[in-house]
Every structure is written in C-alpha cells, then in structure tokens.
Write a protein that holds these residues in place. Structure first.
Motif, PDB file in Angstrom:
ATOM      1  N   LEU A 139       4.499   7.337  -5.274  1.00  0.00           N
ATOM      2  CA  LEU A 139       3.408   6.408  -4.967  1.00  0.00           C
ATOM      3  C   LEU A 139       3.048   6.526  -3.492  1.00  0.00           C
ATOM      4  O   LEU A 139       3.871   6.280  -2.614  1.00  0.00           O
TER       5      LEU A 139
ATOM      6  N   LEU B  28       8.518   4.633  -2.385  1.00  0.00           N
ATOM      7  CA  LEU B  28       8.539   4.841  -3.822  1.00  0.00           C
ATOM      8  C   LEU B  28       8.214   6.290  -4.127  1.00  0.00           C
ATOM      9  O   LEU B  28       7.233   6.829  -3.616  1.00  0.00           O
TER      10      LEU B  28
ATOM     11  N   CYS C 239       2.454  -2.536   2.769  1.00  0.00           N
ATOM     12  CA  CYS C 239       3.895  -2.785   2.922  1.00  0.00           C
ATOM     13  C   CYS C 239       4.680  -2.129   1.780  1.00  0.00           C
ATOM     14  O   CYS C 239       5.879  -1.910   1.912  1.00  0.00           O
ATOM     15  N   TRP C 240       4.009  -1.759   0.699  1.00  0.00           N
ATOM     16  CA  TRP C 240       4.707  -1.047  -0.386  1.00  0.00           C
ATOM     17  C   TRP C 240       5.252   0.289   0.101  1.00  0.00           C
ATOM     18  O   TRP C 240       6.200   0.830  -0.474  1.00  0.00           O
TER      19      TRP C 240
ATOM     20  N   ALA D  11       2.887   1.292 -10.726  1.00  0.00           N
ATOM     21  CA  ALA D  11       4.262   1.728 -10.998  1.00  0.00           C
ATOM     22  C   ALA D  11       4.281   2.592 -12.265  1.00  0.00           C
ATOM     23  O   ALA D  11       4.973   3.605 -12.308  1.00  0.00           O
TER      24      ALA D  11
ATOM     25  N   SER E  74       0.596  -3.930  -9.265  1.00  0.00           N
ATOM     26  CA  SER E  74       1.854  -3.223  -9.010  1.00  0.00           C
ATOM     27  C   SER E  74       2.426  -2.666 -10.304  1.00  0.00           C
ATOM     28  O   SER E  74       2.976  -1.570 -10.333  1.00  0.00           O
TER      29      SER E  74
ATOM     30  N   ASN F 159       6.969   0.834   2.612  1.00  0.00           N
ATOM     31  CA  ASN F 159       8.334   0.700   3.112  1.00  0.00           C
ATOM     32  C   ASN F 159       9.386   0.946   2.033  1.00  0.00           C
ATOM     33  O   ASN F 159      10.543   1.189   2.341  1.00  0.00           O
ATOM     34  N   PHE F 160       8.979   0.837   0.782  1.00  0.00           N
ATOM     35  CA  PHE F 160       9.938   1.061  -0.295  1.00  0.00           C
ATOM     36  C   PHE F 160      10.086   2.554  -0.605  1.00  0.00           C
ATOM     37  O   PHE F 160      10.922   2.925  -1.422  1.00  0.00           O
TER      38      PHE F 160
END
Lengths: 368, 368
Positions: free
Chosen positions: B104, B101, B95-96, B73, B69, B98-99
C-alpha cells in the motif's frame, strides 16, 4: 515475561491556549520515542497502552495522528502492542484494524485475549453517557455492564499463565488532584476479580501503585500536561512477571512545570520573581494573591518565554473556591426540575449533569 | 502487465442534504467491493487509485475511514496498490504510511517509482491555493511547478519497461458538464511528455478517453454522485500493457439517477409523473418549469422514497441561468478593487477569487 506499561499520551495537546498557546507535540513525541527506545533495549515481550493516546477525541490534528502512528508502529515492531481506548481516544483509530498489522491490536470493547504465556483482559473506557436515554438509570446500568465484564474476566483467569488486566478507569480512592475529584463514579476495587498478576491502569496522570486489591499501577503520563500535575511522577513502567511480579519505574524526559506563588507584585517581589524566572527553563505559572493587574500579567507573559500563565488570587478564587457556589445555583435549578419530574432518580440525574458540566470545563481548559 | 484503474470514490458522501439526506456510504462500499472482486478475479498486477477516495478533506466520517481502509487493505492483499491524493483527500491518510504496509503506497507529492517491469509517475492534485501569498502570481508559479514535475517524469521514461502516469488533474478539453466548466485551469496536453503507455486520470467523474496526447483515460467514479452525472459512465478500467495497451471498461453496480422534467404540475402531468415514479427505483429529481409550489414539493418528497429533489424553473433559473449575473456583480466589485491596487495582476487575481467562490459552492452542494 517483560511488559512495558504506558498510557495517557495525549498526543496533540496544545496547552495554555487562553494565555500563551504552547504546542506540546514535539515534547510528547520525544518522550514517546524515549519509551520506544526503552522497550527496544529491554527487549520487552509485550507493550500495553492503557488509553488516552490522543488528546482530541473529535477531529484530531493530522500531525498528532502522524506522531501516534509512527510511535505505535515502532512499538509493534518490537513486541505485540495493545492499544486500549480511553475517554480521549478518537474512534477513527479503529480503522487501523483493517490493515491487520502484525502485533498491533486496537481494543475498543471489553475483551479477553489469550496468548501463549499470558491471558490479557481489557477494560477500555466505558462511556455511561451512551446509556443516557437508553435506560432510566444509566449509572446503575453501567455498573451492571461492568460487573458482567469483570465476571467474564474472572472466568478466563488461568492458573498456568500470567494474568494481566489493562483498564482505562478511575479506581475508587485513587484520585489526588482537585480535577480528578470531579469524576463521577469510580470502580470499586472490591468488584475486581482476584487472581491478576498485574493490573495496568490508565486515566490518572500520576504514576502510583494501587495498594488494595486489585494490586496494580497507574503508570503515569509521559509528560506533565498541566500545573495540576507539577508534582506528579511522569514516565512508564517495566513489569516482569515470573514467580512474582516486579515493577520498575521508567522516567521520561519532559519539561518541568512550576507555579511561582507571590503575595503581591511589589517591586521587591517582582525582582525576586524575575530572578527566579531567569534561572528557570520549564513552563511557569505565576500566581499573585492580590488584585489583578493586566500590566503585570502582560509584562511577565511577554518578557519570559517560560511564563505561560499569570493568575491573581481574585480570579483564582473565581475559578477555584467560588466555583462550587456559582455552579450550585445552576445545578440546584436542575435539581428542582428533576425533583418535580423524576423524583426517583433525583440524585443520579443531578450527578450526571454535574459530571457533564465538569467534562465540558475540563475539555475547555484542556487540563485532562 | 494487468492494471486496475479506479478513482473518485468519494467515500462518505451524503447527498441531497438540503431536500432529502441520503447516505451513499453503503452504495459506495458495495461498488468498491465489486471492484476488489474484479481485481481478484482478473489477478491484476497493480491497482492505481487516481484520487478523491474520500469525500471530506476535513474531519472525514469515521465510518467512511473504516470503509476506505477496509477496501484499500483488500486491494493491497491482491497487488501493489497506489493511492494518489486528489483535491478531496484528507491529509490524515498519510499517517497510514507509518505502518509500512506491504503493497500500500500513499502518494501525496509528485514522484516517480520504478518497479521491475513498470515506471510509475504520479501527479497528485496540486493545490495552487497553497501558493497564494507565497508568490504574486500563484497560477503561473503553479504552472512552472507542474512543468518541473512533468520534465522529471520525462527523464524517467524507460524504453524497456511499461511507462504509466497517474494524475488527479483536469486536462484541457475534457470537461463536459457545466460544473466542471468552473475549474479554473487545466493541464495542457501538450505539456505532457510523450512516451507513456497509459495515463490513468482522476478528477472527472465520467469514464472517458483522452484522444490527444497524452493518450489516457478518466476511469469514472464507481457511483453517480449527483444529477449532473446522470448520463455518465460509471465504473473502472482494466488495462493490459504488453506490445500495445488494451483498455477494458468495468461497470460497477450503482443506483440510477434520473431527472423527470415536466412543464407544470397540472393534474394530468402529476398523474403521469406519479406513474413514472412508481416504476422507478433509483434516485429521482423532479423539475417543473413553472412557479414553485411547496405543497407539490412536499407531497413528492414525502410520498416517494425515490424522490430526493424537487425543483422549479424559477429556482432553477436562480441557481442556474441567473447565477452568472449575480456573481458578476460581486466579482466586478472585487475587480474594481484589484484594478486600483494591483493593476498588473488583475486577471489572475479575479480568476482566483472566482475559483474560490465556485469551490465553496461546489462543496456546499456536494456535487463534485
């Protein structure tokens, strides 16, 4: 300043795997999205999540992580959101920190964070088991550690800001159920610094106020996780801190859990039970106070979707009343061993093993 | 338009667990941060990660997730970053998403994304094993599926933009090592649409160009994962697409892996070997072409930190040359069974089990 205080989500819980496995993910998800909607409608300034967001601290389910990230992302879109680690929380959540998400703060160690109008002190669950082997007396080493943190918090209390403590911990005198009795040590309220406007607690699943210092609340879990929680109040709390602190309960939608107790499975009792079950839409545990019958158990589990557990007084005794006797024998063997080798630490060491045994039991029955 | 193309990170790999466990996390982390620095210095417009970012697709290490991560990032802070799933990738990375970003993008299904100046088509690893049980002939169902995706890509190709395909896949004729030979099916280059300015491939760990259509590259893994990769080129690729496509290799810092082959462990050979080892700072495998000696194995593993594996021709044969014979007997038993029950699918079904066996072997030896 308006705060939503929630905790003990246990996302990913599967209940009653031994008798009838029920996946609680969708129920949990709905309760959590309800809370997000509340936070949005109430325009809260802060979201405090006091631990145990996920059920498995080891290898959590991918769909659970998905629900969890979806919910915290929604909260963080509303207000600064602080997720404080509980004993169930998977350390892998920490990697979300690397994304430096605006408004999402993952707190795994005791710390104090100062914002414009509030000083937030955090006490995540501290696992004294990590101190096993490091020191001869892990419990008192643990207490010393906590005292150090609490002292740090005391120093940071600010007279011209709101002061809030968020802790995942068991406070002395706060347990109600038999299960929670198993917790080895609890924090002495007297060790807490005075001066907090609010203490947001997590760990106990029932919503309840702490009446002594520190004045605070357990907000309760959003759903009833097991039958020990049938009568618990479920939801979250809305806090408003201005001149004084106002606490407003929020009730979450969740499935009702109910135990149906009968003396035996005589035909008349079975008839009464079955008509009760036909009108019941939650999750039912049936308890007969008589000799077990696999036939009755099987019939009820298969016939009624709502029935997830059928127990009989005999195995009720085995698991309940008789348990201390059985366990004592094992513990006593250990006590004898400890007496010989480490006489100075007999009490503490026996307590630790008792706690470990209970934790294993709890995680096996997935009841906490 | 400048692109960094990287893949096959295998973050969290532990090598040589059977003889001398070596945690490769720090080495991988350093190679990846080197690549981030390159992306920063070169001011790339796009970062393409062609799969297998993590080593364990089940229950990955927490510290591996942390490194992963942290690195993605950093990449996303430089330019839009696309992480395409490989066969090793843990579904929990999803599930990343959902943020939400900025920059990304996690790609787990075939799709096309159009940006201002580039059309990106993605072909993550497609696991035909998911089709087992769904259809009688998973391999050809799989081929049909891929053809559908490739056709979708063909339609989206744009004449006034750059067109890039990112795929985690084995292209026919691209394997070199014995291990990669085990891969059951590969994509026929002829099934690829023409018209891509660049094809960014992952799966093969050696950096190499595909000379036929589709013209593209395997960028290579950032470190040498096992001794089968001793002679591989390790690093990443910098692509510049304007009138034509220019590809510039990037070399990553990593530990050298080397096999030292000796006829036997005669005193003179041991002396020569030991003086070689004293001047060698990477990871060494020692191979004697003679009867095994536990004493020699133990001596070398203990005396030299660099020695991580000591093998003898006999077990070399057992694991290498003799393997097909041993396996054939098992596979033949299965073939006999299939012949009787599903004569129409004999070839395909035997192939599938062969593949499964190979995959188990590969994951056990952690060589891919």
């Amino acid at each position: 300043m308006k705060i939503l205080h929630t905790s003990d989500w246990h996302v990913g819980l599967q209940s009653w795997v031994g008798s009838k496995a029920v996946d609680r993910l969708e129920e949990t998800r709905q309760a959590l999205h309800f809370l997000v909607d509340v936070a949005e409608k109430e325009r809260v300034d802060l979201v405090l999540i006091a631990g145990d967001v996920i059920h498995s601290r080891i290898n959590p389910r991918i769909d659970a992580l998905n629900v969890l990230s979806e919910v915290v992302a929604r909260f963080a879109a509303i207000a600064p959101t602080f997720l404080v680690f509980g004993n169930h929380d998977w350390q892998g959540l920490n990697c979300w920190k690397n994304f430096q998400l605006k408004n999402l703060h993952i707190i795994e160690r005791p710390t104090t964070i100062e914002l414009d109008d509030v000083v937030l002190s955090f006490l995540p669950y501290t696992d004294y088991q990590r101190l096993l082997g490091v020191t001869k007396d892990p419990i008192s080493a643990m207490r010393d550690l906590l005292d150090t943190y609490l002292n740090d918090f005391r120093v940071r209390i600010s007279s011209n800001k709101a002061n809030v403590l968020v802790a995942h911990a068991m406070l002395e005198g706060c347990f109600e159920s038999e299960r929670e009795n198993a917790i080895l040590y609890d924090l002495k309220p007297s060790s807490f610094p005075t001066g907090f406007d609010y203490v947001a607690l997590g760990h106990v699943h029932n919503q309840m106020q702490i009446l002594q210092q520190p004045i605070g609340w357990y907000c309760g879990s959003p759903i009833a996780l097991d039958f020990g929680e049938e009568k618990d109040v479920k939801g979250a709390l809305l806090i408003e801190i201005s001149q004084r602190t106002i606490v407003k309960p929020v009730r979450t939608p969740h499935v009702t859990l109910k135990t149906f107790v009968y003396e035996d499975y005589s035909l008349s009792n079975l008839n009464r039970l079955e008509s009760e079950l036909e009108n019941f839409s939650g999750y039912a545990r049936v308890l007969f106070k008589c000799v077990p019958s696999n036939e009755v158990r099987k019939h009820l589990l298969e016939r009624y979707e709502s029935v997830v557990k059928v127990e009989f007084e005999t195995d009720w005794q085995e698991r309940g009343a008789d348990r201390p006797v059985e366990k004592k024998s094992l513990i006593e063997m250990y006590r004898d061993y400890v007496k010989g080798k480490y006489p100075d630490f007999e009490e503490e060491m026996v307590k630790i093993v008792e706690q470990l045994l209970r934790e294993v039991e709890q995680s096996e029955t997935a009841q906490d």
